[in-house]
Design a protein around this motif. Structure first.
Motif, mmCIF file in Angstrom:
data_model
loop_
_atom_site.group_PDB
_atom_site.id
_atom_site.type_symbol
_atom_site.label_atom_id
_atom_site.label_comp_id
_atom_site.label_asym_id
_atom_site.label_seq_id
_atom_site.Cartn_x
_atom_site.Cartn_y
_atom_site.Cartn_z
ATOM 1 N N PHE A 1 -8.766 -2.400 -2.198
ATOM 2 C CA PHE A 1 -7.745 -2.875 -3.456
ATOM 3 C C PHE A 1 -7.292 -1.563 -4.161
ATOM 4 O O PHE A 1 -6.221 -1.559 -4.332
ATOM 5 C CB PHE A 1 -8.710 -3.607 -4.384
ATOM 6 C CG PHE A 1 -7.918 -4.083 -5.514
ATOM 7 C CD1 PHE A 1 -7.245 -5.246 -5.503
ATOM 8 C CD2 PHE A 1 -8.032 -3.340 -6.807
ATOM 9 C CE1 PHE A 1 -6.654 -5.742 -6.773
ATOM 10 C CE2 PHE A 1 -7.348 -3.910 -7.990
ATOM 11 C CZ PHE A 1 -6.475 -4.794 -7.677
ATOM 12 N N LEU A 2 -8.281 -0.711 -4.257
ATOM 13 C CA LEU A 2 -7.881 0.684 -4.922
ATOM 14 C C LEU A 2 -6.951 1.436 -4.061
ATOM 15 O O LEU A 2 -5.950 2.084 -4.655
ATOM 16 C CB LEU A 2 -9.175 1.609 -5.396
ATOM 17 C CG LEU A 2 -9.949 0.834 -6.453
ATOM 18 C CD1 LEU A 2 -11.101 1.741 -6.603
ATOM 19 C CD2 LEU A 2 -9.258 0.374 -7.853
ATOM 20 N N SER A 3 -7.163 1.526 -2.955
ATOM 21 C CA SER A 3 -6.196 2.561 -1.928
ATOM 22 C C SER A 3 -4.820 1.653 -1.897
ATOM 23 O O SER A 3 -3.687 2.493 -1.827
ATOM 24 C CB SER A 3 -6.797 2.428 -0.523
ATOM 25 O OG SER A 3 -8.148 3.073 -0.693
ATOM 26 N N THR A 4 -4.801 0.377 -1.948
ATOM 27 C CA THR A 4 -3.445 -0.234 -1.813
ATOM 28 C C THR A 4 -2.620 -0.103 -3.370
ATOM 29 O O THR A 4 -1.531 0.159 -3.170
ATOM 30 C CB THR A 4 -3.611 -1.840 -1.605
ATOM 31 O OG1 THR A 4 -4.408 -2.142 -0.198
ATOM 32 C CG2 THR A 4 -2.353 -2.486 -1.276
ATOM 33 N N LEU A 5 -3.578 0.098 -4.258
ATOM 34 C CA LEU A 5 -2.760 0.291 -5.684
ATOM 35 C C LEU A 5 -2.184 1.804 -5.277
ATOM 36 O O LEU A 5 -1.139 2.088 -5.968
ATOM 37 C CB LEU A 5 -3.832 0.191 -6.801
ATOM 38 C CG LEU A 5 -4.267 -0.882 -7.146
ATOM 39 C CD1 LEU A 5 -5.363 -0.942 -8.321
ATOM 40 C CD2 LEU A 5 -3.119 -2.024 -7.495
ATOM 41 N N VAL A 6 -3.076 2.748 -4.942
ATOM 42 C CA VAL A 6 -2.587 4.222 -4.648
ATOM 43 C C VAL A 6 -1.179 4.121 -3.934
ATOM 44 O O VAL A 6 -0.294 4.854 -4.260
ATOM 45 C CB VAL A 6 -3.732 5.071 -4.242
ATOM 46 C CG1 VAL A 6 -3.186 6.261 -3.702
ATOM 47 C CG2 VAL A 6 -5.016 5.203 -5.191
ATOM 48 N N SER A 7 -1.201 3.477 -2.836
ATOM 49 C CA SER A 7 -0.202 3.387 -1.905
ATOM 50 C C SER A 7 0.971 2.881 -2.599
ATOM 51 O O SER A 7 2.220 3.384 -2.631
ATOM 52 C CB SER A 7 -0.617 2.670 -0.846
ATOM 53 O OG SER A 7 0.596 2.653 0.244
ATOM 54 N N GLY A 8 0.739 1.739 -3.209
ATOM 55 C CA GLY A 8 1.729 1.112 -3.942
ATOM 56 C C GLY A 8 2.391 1.784 -5.102
ATOM 57 O O GLY A 8 3.677 1.793 -5.421
ATOM 58 N N PHE A 9 1.479 2.172 -5.762
ATOM 59 C CA PHE A 9 2.224 2.979 -7.284
ATOM 60 C C PHE A 9 2.714 4.367 -6.722
ATOM 61 O O PHE A 9 3.741 4.993 -7.198
ATOM 62 C CB PHE A 9 1.057 3.136 -8.049
ATOM 63 C CG PHE A 9 0.830 1.937 -9.044
ATOM 64 C CD1 PHE A 9 1.780 1.376 -9.790
ATOM 65 C CD2 PHE A 9 -0.605 1.537 -9.030
ATOM 66 C CE1 PHE A 9 1.316 0.127 -10.397
ATOM 67 C CE2 PHE A 9 -0.866 0.458 -9.517
ATOM 68 C CZ PHE A 9 0.118 -0.287 -10.239
ATOM 69 N N THR A 10 2.339 4.704 -5.665
ATOM 70 C CA THR A 10 3.184 6.194 -5.087
ATOM 71 C C THR A 10 4.408 5.708 -4.491
ATOM 72 O O THR A 10 5.329 6.264 -4.977
ATOM 73 C CB THR A 10 2.303 6.737 -3.795
ATOM 74 O OG1 THR A 10 0.978 7.053 -4.306
ATOM 75 C CG2 THR A 10 3.111 7.814 -3.309
ATOM 76 N N PHE A 11 4.649 4.642 -3.772
ATOM 77 C CA PHE A 11 5.726 4.366 -3.264
ATOM 78 C C PHE A 11 6.737 3.911 -4.622
ATOM 79 O O PHE A 11 7.780 4.406 -4.501
ATOM 80 C CB PHE A 11 5.664 2.462 -2.503
ATOM 81 C CG PHE A 11 6.989 2.429 -1.858
ATOM 82 C CD1 PHE A 11 7.138 2.648 -0.728
ATOM 83 C CD2 PHE A 11 7.689 1.487 -2.537
ATOM 84 C CE1 PHE A 11 8.354 2.183 -0.043
ATOM 85 C CE2 PHE A 11 8.811 1.129 -1.744
ATOM 86 C CZ PHE A 11 9.185 1.500 -0.617
ATOM 87 N N VAL A 12 6.331 3.048 -5.601
ATOM 88 C CA VAL A 12 7.304 2.872 -6.669
ATOM 89 C C VAL A 12 7.680 4.243 -7.343
ATOM 90 O O VAL A 12 8.716 4.445 -7.754
ATOM 91 C CB VAL A 12 6.551 1.934 -7.692
ATOM 92 C CG1 VAL A 12 7.200 1.773 -9.030
ATOM 93 C CG2 VAL A 12 6.240 0.333 -6.863
ATOM 94 N N GLY A 13 6.575 4.966 -7.657
ATOM 95 C CA GLY A 13 6.829 6.347 -8.301
ATOM 96 C C GLY A 13 7.968 7.278 -7.714
ATOM 97 O O GLY A 13 8.907 7.639 -8.239
ATOM 98 N N ILE A 14 7.844 7.268 -6.374
ATOM 99 C CA ILE A 14 9.028 8.070 -5.736
ATOM 100 C C ILE A 14 10.184 7.323 -5.472
ATOM 101 O O ILE A 14 11.205 8.018 -5.857
ATOM 102 C CB ILE A 14 8.366 8.220 -4.273
ATOM 103 C CG1 ILE A 14 7.020 9.299 -4.121
ATOM 104 C CG2 ILE A 14 9.342 8.943 -3.388
ATOM 105 C CD1 ILE A 14 6.343 9.275 -2.867
ATOM 106 N N MET A 15 10.275 6.182 -5.617
ATOM 107 C CA MET A 15 11.627 5.291 -5.718
ATOM 108 C C MET A 15 12.228 5.456 -6.908
ATOM 109 O O MET A 15 13.331 5.812 -6.880
ATOM 110 C CB MET A 15 11.198 4.009 -5.101
ATOM 111 C CG MET A 15 12.572 3.177 -4.757
ATOM 112 S SD MET A 15 12.382 1.546 -4.338
ATOM 113 C CE MET A 15 11.705 0.719 -5.777
ATOM 114 N N TYR A 16 11.324 5.423 -8.030
ATOM 115 C CA TYR A 16 11.981 5.730 -9.339
ATOM 116 C C TYR A 16 12.391 7.217 -9.620
ATOM 117 O O TYR A 16 13.507 7.379 -10.208
ATOM 118 C CB TYR A 16 10.931 5.102 -10.352
ATOM 119 C CG TYR A 16 11.264 3.576 -10.788
ATOM 120 C CD1 TYR A 16 12.206 3.391 -11.621
ATOM 121 C CD2 TYR A 16 10.590 2.718 -10.187
ATOM 122 C CE1 TYR A 16 12.491 2.057 -11.874
ATOM 123 C CE2 TYR A 16 10.527 1.396 -10.510
ATOM 124 C CZ TYR A 16 11.653 0.943 -11.293
ATOM 125 O OH TYR A 16 11.789 -0.273 -11.573
#
Length: 186
Positions: free
Chosen positions: A125-140
């Motif tokens: 759960f936490l690793s998926t959050l890290v991956s997801g928020f990294t993706f969104v952060g880079i995209m923004y």
């Protein structure tokens, strides 16, 4: 009589690297994740769907307990596989790298209730959050720096990331014990 110094060596420190069966497991599970992402992703498409590639590298890291640099390589391989799927190119290299490193670090923390390990569900759960928020952060970051990207509203991403994290966590929790027993890992 002279006393010898005692040294405690953990299993990961004794290993010189991944063995052949670990490499095969990495290849098979990442390939299975890609196939499942392709086929299930076309069937389940209501915003929240499992990201089988993330789920598989989390499962791999739980099963083989790689060193941090080996986990980083697993994350980069997962990011490379993601390049074959629609989406923003190259962002997955960073998001899966950080997700895999987070998974490797989180698995070092003891997490159990009695004999029941919470590592699969909590760490995934936490690793998926890290991956997801990294993706969104880079995209923004790319969007605000002038890249030709149309990002989804942040609230929608939050729902997608949390939903995907929950689904991935359940998948890994369900698969972990049977695979651990089948592979005689621990």
């Amino acid at each position: 009589m002279e006393m010898e110094k005692r040294v405690v060596v953990t299993e990961n420190e004794k290993r010189k690297g991944l063995n052949a069966s670990d490499l095969i497991l990495i290849g098979v599970l990442l390939a299975a994740g890609a196939v499942l992402k392709f086929f299930v992703g076309t069937v389940i498409n209501f915003g929240m769907k499992p990201n089988f590639i993330i789920a598989m590298y989390c499962l791999i890291i739980l099963l083989i307990k790689p060193r941090l640099r080996e986990a980083a390589i697993i994350g980069l391989l997962a990011g490379a596989i993601c390049q074959f799927f629609p989406g923003q190119p190259y962002i997955n290299f960073a998001s899966e790298l950080l997700g895999a490193i987070a998974m490797a670090l989180l698995t070092m923390i003891p997490m159990a209730i009695g004999k029941f390990s919470l590592k699969p569900i909590v760490c995934t759960f936490l690793s998926t959050l890290v991956s997801g928020f990294t993706f969104v952060g880079i995209m923004y970051l790319m969007y605000f720096s002038g890249a030709d990207i149309k990002p989804t509203p942040l609230a929608a991403f939050l729902v997608i990331i949390l939903g995907t994290a929950a689904i991935n966590a359940v998948i890994v929790q369900v698969l972990y014990l049977p695979l651990k027993l089948a592979l005689k890992k621990g």
